[in-house]
Design an enzyme around this catalytic site. Sequence first.
Site, PDB file in Angstrom:
ATOM      1  CB  THR A 192      19.596  37.430  17.491  1.00 32.05           C
ATOM      2  OG1 THR A 192      20.253  38.706  17.563  1.00 32.05           O
ATOM      3  CG2 THR A 192      20.622  36.312  17.500  1.00 32.05           C
ATOM      4  CG  HIS A 247      20.112  44.043  25.103  1.00 29.41           C
ATOM      5  ND1 HIS A 247      19.928  43.792  23.765  1.00 29.41           N
ATOM      6  CD2 HIS A 247      21.449  43.967  25.305  1.00 29.41           C
ATOM      7  CE1 HIS A 247      21.112  43.581  23.184  1.00 29.41           C
ATOM      8  NE2 HIS A 247      22.037  43.670  24.102  1.00 29.41           N
ATOM      9  CB  CYS A 272      13.116  56.860  43.383  1.00 27.17           C
ATOM     10  SG  CYS A 272      13.728  55.311  44.096  1.00 27.17           S
ATOM     11  CE1 TYR A 325      12.968  52.977  25.405  1.00 27.59           C
ATOM     12  CE2 TYR A 325      12.161  50.760  25.010  1.00 27.59           C
ATOM     13  CZ  TYR A 325      13.108  51.732  24.814  1.00 27.59           C
ATOM     14  OH  TYR A 325      14.201  51.473  24.016  1.00 27.59           O
ATOM     15  CG  ASN A 327      17.613  34.462  11.536  1.00 28.78           C
ATOM     16  OD1 ASN A 327      16.810  34.895  10.723  1.00 28.78           O
ATOM     17  ND2 ASN A 327      18.188  35.234  12.430  1.00 28.78           N
TER      18      ASN A 327
HETATM   19  C1  BV8 Z   1      27.988  48.153  24.788  1.00 29.84           C
HETATM   20  C2  BV8 Z   1      17.361  48.142  24.021  1.00 29.84           C
HETATM   21  C3  BV8 Z   1      29.953  48.785  25.937  1.00 29.84           C
HETATM   22  C4  BV8 Z   1      16.329  48.944  23.391  1.00 29.84           C
HETATM   23  C5  BV8 Z   1      19.087  47.328  22.581  1.00 29.84           C
HETATM   24  C6  BV8 Z   1      31.529  46.462  18.978  1.00 29.84           C
HETATM   25  C7  BV8 Z   1      31.688  45.911  20.248  1.00 29.84           C
HETATM   26  C8  BV8 Z   1      30.939  46.371  21.319  1.00 29.84           C
HETATM   27  C9  BV8 Z   1      29.975  47.384  21.125  1.00 29.84           C
HETATM   28  C10 BV8 Z   1      29.828  47.920  19.868  1.00 29.84           C
HETATM   29  C11 BV8 Z   1      30.588  47.475  18.812  1.00 29.84           C
HETATM   30  N1  BV8 Z   1      30.224  48.201  17.739  1.00 29.84           N
HETATM   31  C12 BV8 Z   1      29.244  49.068  18.082  1.00 29.84           C
HETATM   32  C13 BV8 Z   1      28.996  48.919  19.366  1.00 29.84           C
HETATM   33  C14 BV8 Z   1      28.006  49.696  20.110  1.00 29.84           C
HETATM   34  C15 BV8 Z   1      26.608  49.075  20.100  1.00 29.84           C
HETATM   35  C16 BV8 Z   1      26.288  48.238  18.885  1.00 29.84           C
HETATM   36  O1  BV8 Z   1      26.411  47.015  18.905  1.00 29.84           O
HETATM   37  N2  BV8 Z   1      25.842  48.895  17.820  1.00 29.84           N
HETATM   38  C17 BV8 Z   1      25.432  48.150  16.641  1.00 29.84           C
HETATM   39  C18 BV8 Z   1      24.162  48.765  16.059  1.00 29.84           C
HETATM   40  C19 BV8 Z   1      26.595  48.160  15.671  1.00 29.84           C
HETATM   41  N3  BV8 Z   1      26.456  48.249  21.277  1.00 29.84           N
HETATM   42  C20 BV8 Z   1      26.143  48.846  22.446  1.00 29.84           C
HETATM   43  O2  BV8 Z   1      26.070  50.044  22.601  1.00 29.84           O
HETATM   44  C21 BV8 Z   1      25.897  47.911  23.627  1.00 29.84           C
HETATM   45  N4  BV8 Z   1      26.666  48.348  24.759  1.00 29.84           N
HETATM   46  O3  BV8 Z   1      28.592  47.682  23.864  1.00 29.84           O
HETATM   47  O4  BV8 Z   1      28.549  48.575  25.979  1.00 29.84           O
HETATM   48  C22 BV8 Z   1      30.090  50.223  25.534  1.00 29.84           C
HETATM   49  C23 BV8 Z   1      29.863  51.177  26.508  1.00 29.84           C
HETATM   50  C24 BV8 Z   1      30.012  52.525  26.155  1.00 29.84           C
HETATM   51  C25 BV8 Z   1      30.360  52.882  24.846  1.00 29.84           C
HETATM   52  C26 BV8 Z   1      30.537  51.894  23.872  1.00 29.84           C
HETATM   53  C27 BV8 Z   1      30.395  50.547  24.202  1.00 29.84           C
HETATM   54  C28 BV8 Z   1      24.430  47.982  24.057  1.00 29.84           C
HETATM   55  C29 BV8 Z   1      23.583  47.214  23.076  1.00 29.84           C
HETATM   56  C30 BV8 Z   1      22.140  47.144  23.596  1.00 29.84           C
HETATM   57  C31 BV8 Z   1      21.329  48.182  22.889  1.00 29.84           C
HETATM   58  N5  BV8 Z   1      19.936  48.021  23.258  1.00 29.84           N
HETATM   59  N6  BV8 Z   1      17.833  47.237  23.001  1.00 29.84           N
HETATM   60  C32 BV8 Z   1      15.117  48.119  23.176  1.00 29.84           C
HETATM   61  O5  BV8 Z   1      15.205  46.861  23.143  1.00 29.84           O
HETATM   62  O6  BV8 Z   1      14.052  48.752  23.054  1.00 29.84           O
HETATM   63  S1  BV8 Z   1      19.544  46.515  21.206  1.00 29.84           S
HETATM   64  C33 BV8 Z   1      18.241  45.864  20.356  1.00 29.84           C
HETATM   65  O7  BV8 Z   1      18.851  45.038  19.349  1.00 29.84           O
HETATM   66  C34 BV8 Z   1      17.308  44.931  21.103  1.00 29.84           C
HETATM   67  O8  BV8 Z   1      17.724  44.604  22.400  1.00 29.84           O
HETATM   68  C35 BV8 Z   1      17.377  43.669  20.241  1.00 29.84           C
HETATM   69  O9  BV8 Z   1      17.115  42.537  20.950  1.00 29.84           O
HETATM   70  C36 BV8 Z   1      18.795  43.739  19.806  1.00 29.84           C
HETATM   71  C37 BV8 Z   1      19.244  42.833  18.718  1.00 29.84           C
HETATM   72  O10 BV8 Z   1      18.271  42.847  17.721  1.00 29.84           O
HETATM   73  P1  BV8 Z   1      17.602  41.422  17.386  1.00 29.84           P
HETATM   74  O11 BV8 Z   1      17.012  40.866  18.631  1.00 29.84           O
HETATM   75  O12 BV8 Z   1      18.605  40.583  16.677  1.00 29.84           O
HETATM   76  O13 BV8 Z   1      16.407  41.851  16.454  1.00 29.84           O
HETATM   77  P2  BV8 Z   1      16.475  42.127  14.881  1.00 29.84           P
HETATM   78  O14 BV8 Z   1      15.178  42.736  14.476  1.00 29.84           O
HETATM   79  O15 BV8 Z   1      17.760  42.826  14.546  1.00 29.84           O
HETATM   80  O16 BV8 Z   1      16.594  40.675  14.242  1.00 29.84           O
HETATM   81  C38 BV8 Z   1      15.513  39.762  14.360  1.00 29.84           C
HETATM   82  C39 BV8 Z   1      15.981  38.476  13.705  1.00 29.84           C
HETATM   83  O17 BV8 Z   1      14.966  37.508  13.855  1.00 29.84           O
HETATM   84  C40 BV8 Z   1      16.249  38.628  12.216  1.00 29.84           C
HETATM   85  O18 BV8 Z   1      17.480  37.996  11.890  1.00 29.84           O
HETATM   86  C41 BV8 Z   1      15.075  37.861  11.560  1.00 29.84           C
HETATM   87  O19 BV8 Z   1      15.480  37.220  10.365  1.00 29.84           O
HETATM   88  C42 BV8 Z   1      14.743  36.860  12.625  1.00 29.84           C
HETATM   89  N7  BV8 Z   1      13.345  36.429  12.664  1.00 29.84           N
HETATM   90  C43 BV8 Z   1      12.219  37.164  12.426  1.00 29.84           C
HETATM   91  N8  BV8 Z   1      11.124  36.388  12.618  1.00 29.84           N
HETATM   92  C44 BV8 Z   1      11.576  35.162  12.995  1.00 29.84           C
HETATM   93  C45 BV8 Z   1      12.978  35.183  13.027  1.00 29.84           C
HETATM   94  N9  BV8 Z   1      13.715  34.112  13.354  1.00 29.84           N
HETATM   95  C46 BV8 Z   1      13.055  32.976  13.657  1.00 29.84           C
HETATM   96  N10 BV8 Z   1      11.707  32.880  13.672  1.00 29.84           N
HETATM   97  C47 BV8 Z   1      10.937  33.945  13.341  1.00 29.84           C
HETATM   98  N11 BV8 Z   1       9.592  33.825  13.345  1.00 29.84           N
END
Ligand code: BV8
Length: 240
Positions: A178, A110, A137, A57, A203
């Site tokens: 997203t 996030h 801190c 980071y 998107n």
């Molecule tokens: C949680 C920090 C409770 C780091 C990030 C089901 C229900 C609940 C939870 C889960 C579940 N299944 C699995 C989980 C766990 C997990 C999860 O979702 N895993 C996924 C991989 C399956 N979720 C969690 O852990 C979350 N916490 O649920 O808490 C809990 C507590 C304890 C135990 C279990 C559960 C926490 C999630 C947060 C993680 N941290 N970021 C950092 O940012 O450095 S996530 C990371 O992904 C970023 O924040 C990012 O923003 C986020 C989503 O990604 P996107 O923003 O969508 O980016 P991406 O590249 O994927 O897509 C870009 C899009 O833009 C594409 O579609 C592309 O086509 C489009 N695009 C590109 N250019 C353009 C465009 N569109 C328009 N114009 C353009 N020019």
Amino acid sequence: MDKIYKNIVILTGAGISAESGLSTFRSADGLWNNHRVEDVATIEAFERNPDYVHDFYNQMRPELFAAKPNAAHLAISELQQKYPAEVNIITQNVDTLHEKAGNKNVWHIHGQINQIVCLNCGNVFETWGDICSEDECPQCKIRGMLKPNIVFFGENLLYMNKVDVLLEKCDLFISVGTSGVVYPAAGFVQIAKYAGADTIELNMEETSNNYFFDRHIFGPAGTTLPQLINELLLASKNKV
Ligand code: BV8
């Protein structure tokens, strides 16, 4: 689109920042392709090797500090200034481009790259500089308890009470840039839909979430979001 909305929620992801030069997460040259997500964005990774995560980071901060908002972010400010509705932005992005564009009501579920949290006293403070595991801190003076105020996988999201209220009362839900794969953010459209909102996805391509969207607008957000916002503003002018 001649309806006048009262409560608009805009969910943004990395795609809205792409035209500001910031890499997204899951495209071919995505951010995480250079790092395994398990090595940098999970609470286990941070506990295992805090300085590896701090360095990840620390390297990201200067690029995000220098990044400039694009037409998509600026169009949101115009909507907030000219359209007769409450407009809230729920962002998954840790950059501050919404704030730099003058957007109000921004909820970083996030976390934010320029915030640090102390795991000892809970103090959250801002910095664009480097942090390491030995830093103290500024509030409780304890060393070794600082973490980027970024929600890692396995951690609960920020502002979820506020998000629940916003989704329940919104009548228009717009998702911008997203991939809809990270939960619970990827499930917000379903909540809004069930609460009666119209739902629109902006998107470059179809996403895994497409079932819950009434309308899909394909193209770069810097072009499509200003166009959609012009549609909304025109409809509100015609209704006056
Ligand atoms: C949680 C920090 C409770 C780091 C990030 C089901 C229900 C609940 C939870 C889960 C579940 N299944 C699995 C989980 C766990 C997990 C999860 O979702 N895993 C996924 C991989 C399956 N979720 C969690 O852990 C979350 N916490 O649920 O808490 C809990 C507590 C304890 C135990 C279990 C559960 C926490 C999630 C947060 C993680 N941290 N970021 C950092 O940012 O450095 S996530 C990371 O992904 C970023 O924040 C990012 O923003 C986020 C989503 O990604 P996107 O923003 O969508 O980016 P991406 O590249 O994927 O897509 C870009 C899009 O833009 C594409 O579609 C592309 O086509 C489009 N695009 C590109 N250019 C353009 C465009 N569109 C328009 N114009 C353009 N020019």
